[in-house]
Design a protein around this motif. Structure first.
Motif, PDB file in Angstrom:
ATOM      1  N   VAL A   1       4.325   6.578   4.437  1.00 58.68           N
ATOM      2  CA  VAL A   1       5.549   7.357   4.088  1.00 58.68           C
ATOM      3  C   VAL A   1       6.506   6.648   4.427  1.00 58.68           C
ATOM      4  CG1 VAL A   1       6.785   9.411   4.217  1.00 58.68           C
ATOM      5  CG2 VAL A   1       4.422   9.629   3.470  1.00 58.68           C
ATOM      6  N   ALA A   2       6.763   6.354   5.847  1.00 58.27           N
ATOM      7  CA  ALA A   2       7.944   5.473   6.248  1.00 58.27           C
ATOM      8  C   ALA A   2       8.159   4.353   5.593  1.00 58.27           C
ATOM      9  CB  ALA A   2       7.615   5.233   7.922  1.00 58.27           C
TER      10      ALA A   2
ATOM     11  N   VAL B   1       3.652  14.906   4.358  1.00 61.48           N
ATOM     12  CA  VAL B   1       2.919  13.872   4.855  1.00 61.48           C
ATOM     13  C   VAL B   1       1.339  14.300   4.798  1.00 61.48           C
ATOM     14  CG1 VAL B   1       2.285  12.370   6.782  1.00 61.48           C
ATOM     15  CG2 VAL B   1       4.743  12.655   6.065  1.00 61.48           C
ATOM     16  N   SER B   2       1.058  15.354   5.297  1.00 64.89           N
ATOM     17  CA  SER B   2      -0.259  16.074   5.375  1.00 64.89           C
ATOM     18  C   SER B   2      -1.067  15.823   3.993  1.00 64.89           C
ATOM     19  CB  SER B   2      -0.226  17.342   5.849  1.00 64.89           C
ATOM     20  OG  SER B   2       0.153  17.362   7.372  1.00 64.89           O
ATOM     21  N   THR B   3      -0.172  16.232   2.770  1.00 65.57           N
ATOM     22  CA  THR B   3      -0.730  15.883   1.453  1.00 65.57           C
ATOM     23  C   THR B   3      -1.243  14.673   1.120  1.00 65.57           C
ATOM     24  OG1 THR B   3       0.804  17.747   0.945  1.00 65.57           O
ATOM     25  CG2 THR B   3      -0.341  16.628  -0.938  1.00 65.57           C
ATOM     26  N   VAL B   4      -0.451  13.830   1.539  1.00 64.81           N
ATOM     27  CA  VAL B   4      -0.557  12.334   1.228  1.00 64.81           C
ATOM     28  C   VAL B   4      -1.923  12.053   2.020  1.00 64.81           C
ATOM     29  CG1 VAL B   4       0.270   9.974   1.751  1.00 64.81           C
ATOM     30  CG2 VAL B   4       2.037  11.746   1.051  1.00 64.81           C
ATOM     31  N   ALA B   5      -2.005  12.360   3.342  1.00 66.90           N
ATOM     32  CA  ALA B   5      -3.101  11.974   4.227  1.00 66.90           C
ATOM     33  C   ALA B   5      -4.272  12.562   3.561  1.00 66.90           C
ATOM     34  CB  ALA B   5      -2.952  12.487   5.529  1.00 66.90           C
TER      35      ALA B   5
ATOM     36  N   ASP C   1      -6.226   9.124   7.860  1.00 62.54           N
ATOM     37  CA  ASP C   1      -5.828  10.072   8.868  1.00 62.54           C
ATOM     38  C   ASP C   1      -4.196  10.160   8.854  1.00 62.54           C
ATOM     39  OD1 ASP C   1      -4.494   7.710  10.265  1.00 62.54           O
ATOM     40  OD2 ASP C   1      -5.909   7.545  11.583  1.00 62.54           O
ATOM     41  N   GLN C   2      -3.810  10.933   9.621  1.00 64.09           N
ATOM     42  CA  GLN C   2      -2.110  11.524   9.775  1.00 64.09           C
ATOM     43  C   GLN C   2      -1.324  10.302  10.095  1.00 64.09           C
ATOM     44  OE1 GLN C   2      -1.486  14.637   8.733  1.00 64.09           O
ATOM     45  NE2 GLN C   2       0.618  14.564   8.944  1.00 64.09           N
ATOM     46  N   PRO C   3      -1.787   9.422  11.274  1.00 63.43           N
ATOM     47  CA  PRO C   3      -0.673   8.500  11.679  1.00 63.43           C
ATOM     48  C   PRO C   3      -0.712   7.241  10.510  1.00 63.43           C
ATOM     49  CG  PRO C   3      -2.306   8.951  13.309  1.00 63.43           C
ATOM     50  CD  PRO C   3      -2.755   9.833  12.164  1.00 63.43           C
ATOM     51  N   ARG C   4      -1.821   7.042   9.649  1.00 62.81           N
ATOM     52  CA  ARG C   4      -1.763   6.014   8.744  1.00 62.81           C
ATOM     53  C   ARG C   4      -0.854   6.574   7.520  1.00 62.81           C
ATOM     54  NH1 ARG C   4      -1.396   1.390   6.669  1.00 62.81           N
ATOM     55  NH2 ARG C   4      -2.536   0.977   4.453  1.00 62.81           N
TER      56      ARG C   4
ATOM     57  N   PRO D   1       0.821  -1.235  -0.074  1.00 60.58           N
ATOM     58  CA  PRO D   1      -0.146  -0.119  -0.113  1.00 60.58           C
ATOM     59  C   PRO D   1       0.917   1.316   0.116  1.00 60.58           C
ATOM     60  CG  PRO D   1      -0.342  -1.345   1.953  1.00 60.58           C
ATOM     61  CD  PRO D   1       0.604  -2.117   1.142  1.00 60.58           C
ATOM     62  N   GLU D   2       2.110   1.053   0.530  1.00 62.96           N
ATOM     63  CA  GLU D   2       2.871   2.188   0.237  1.00 62.96           C
ATOM     64  C   GLU D   2       3.135   2.996  -1.119  1.00 62.96           C
ATOM     65  OE1 GLU D   2       5.927  -1.055  -0.162  1.00 62.96           O
ATOM     66  OE2 GLU D   2       4.114  -0.606   1.147  1.00 62.96           O
ATOM     67  N   PHE D   3       2.763   2.144  -2.087  1.00 64.53           N
ATOM     68  CA  PHE D   3       2.662   2.464  -3.267  1.00 64.53           C
ATOM     69  C   PHE D   3       1.738   3.669  -3.756  1.00 64.53           C
ATOM     70  CE2 PHE D   3       4.789   1.554  -7.545  1.00 64.53           C
ATOM     71  CZ  PHE D   3       3.828   1.974  -8.109  1.00 64.53           C
ATOM     72  N   ASP D   4       0.855   3.668  -2.785  1.00 66.28           N
ATOM     73  CA  ASP D   4      -0.107   4.859  -3.237  1.00 66.28           C
ATOM     74  C   ASP D   4       0.440   6.139  -2.942  1.00 66.28           C
ATOM     75  OD1 ASP D   4      -2.249   2.989  -3.779  1.00 66.28           O
ATOM     76  OD2 ASP D   4      -2.694   3.081  -1.511  1.00 66.28           O
TER      77      ASP D   4
END
Length: 142
Positions: free
Chosen positions: A70-71, A52-56, A62-65, A35-38
């Motif tokens: 991203v990690a 990271v906020s843009t990705v969320a 949510d931000q933690p996901r 799923p990190e491929f998204d």
């Protein structure tokens, strides 16, 4: 419930597409990464620098996901973090060469699957489908 048979047929087709394009199904047929491929898709389509906020926001998570995705992409070597020179607290996410190569491989795999699904279609049919599908997607909320 809609009485329109065409709308019901479109709904069923979209459900079938979603099932066939799931991560698990793609991994079987194309060796798709997790799923990190998204995150790569977000970076590729962004007109502005990505955080990271843009990705969320783009993935509706949510931000933690988003941070975990991203990690995982950083650990896989697909993206890297670069410090924002204007605000040291913020980091931009940037595709690596491996990330660009993974995106190119994904594009080739998806396009091959689409070409196989449309084998025997004329150029005019493919063009009309592309036009109508694009129009459909542009009309979707969200």
């Amino acid at each position: 419930m809609y009485e329109d048979n065409e709308i019901a047929a479109i709904e069923q087709a979209m459900i079938a597409i979603r099932r066939r394009q799931s991560r698990r199904a793609l991994a079987k047929t194309q060796g798709a990464p997790g799923p990190e491929f998204d995150v790569l898709d977000v970076l590729e389509s962004a007109a502005e620098p990505v955080t990271v906020s843009t990705v969320a926001q783009a993935l509706s998570v949510d931000q933690p996901r988003a941070s975990r995705l991203v990690a995982a992409a950083v650990t896989a070597g697909l993206i890297r973090r670069e410090a924002d020179q204007a605000d040291g607290r913020r980091a931009w996410l940037v595709l690596t060469e491996a990330g660009r190569a993974a995106l190119e491989q994904a594009h080739r795999g998806r396009q091959a699957a689409f070409a196989a699904a449309m084998e025997g279609w004329s150029g005019e049919e493919r063009a009309e489908f592309a036009r109508l599908l694009t129009r459909f997607v542009e009309g979707m909320p969200g």
